[in-house]
Design a protein around this motif. Sequence first.
Motif, short mmCIF file in Angstrom:
data_model
loop_
_atom_site.label_atom_id
_atom_site.label_comp_id
_atom_site.label_asym_id
_atom_site.label_seq_id
_atom_site.Cartn_x
_atom_site.Cartn_y
_atom_site.Cartn_z
N ALA A 1 0.83 -1.21 0.00
CA ALA A 1 0.00 0.00 0.00
C ALA A 1 0.86 1.26 0.00
O ALA A 1 0.51 2.26 -0.64
N GLU A 2 1.99 1.22 0.69
CA GLU A 2 2.91 2.36 0.69
C GLU A 2 3.40 2.66 -0.72
O GLU A 2 3.59 3.81 -1.08
N MET B 1 9.40 7.07 -2.57
CA MET B 1 10.05 5.96 -1.89
C MET B 1 9.29 5.64 -0.61
O MET B 1 9.17 6.48 0.28
N PRO B 2 8.76 4.42 -0.52
CA PRO B 2 8.01 4.03 0.68
C PRO B 2 8.89 4.07 1.94
O PRO B 2 10.10 3.87 1.87
N HIS C 1 11.29 1.21 2.60
CA HIS C 1 12.55 1.21 1.84
C HIS C 1 13.53 2.22 2.42
O HIS C 1 14.73 1.98 2.43
N ARG C 2 13.03 3.33 2.92
CA ARG C 2 13.91 4.31 3.56
C ARG C 2 14.55 3.71 4.80
O ARG C 2 15.72 3.91 5.07
N ALA C 3 13.78 2.93 5.55
CA ALA C 3 14.31 2.28 6.74
C ALA C 3 15.40 1.28 6.37
O ALA C 3 16.41 1.15 7.06
N GLU C 4 15.21 0.54 5.26
CA GLU C 4 16.22 -0.42 4.81
C GLU C 4 17.50 0.28 4.41
O GLU C 4 18.59 -0.22 4.65
#
Length: 120
Positions: free
Chosen positions: A102-103, A109-110, A113-116
């Motif tokens: 859903a993001e 950029m969801p 993905h930023r957290a990764e």
Amino acid sequence: MNANKKECSLDVDGQYVELAVEVFAMLADATRVRIILALREGEMAVGALAETVGKSPAAVSQHLAKMRLARIVSTRQDGTKVMYRLENEHARQLVADAIYQAEHALGGMPAHHRAEQKTA
């Protein structure tokens, strides 16, 4: 090689395809998704779940009964309370993946993905 194919349940004509559709139908309700999210960290009683998901205890109980029949949640008696927990990690992972998908619908950029990228 054919022996391994028989063990795999991810075939397009596999015996679990229709059951998978039923699982998705069971999860196609915002309250049930919220219940699964609430149960990620551990078991909860109906009252606490109701408060967490913002629904009445009666409504949450009805959802939990359906989820229990579908073997998404299980119960444990704790004195006079019934404690609910996720039966296994699969429903939690399905909901997490659905939220991540859903993001992507929002564009850019969801957040996941930023957290990764931060941990890399």
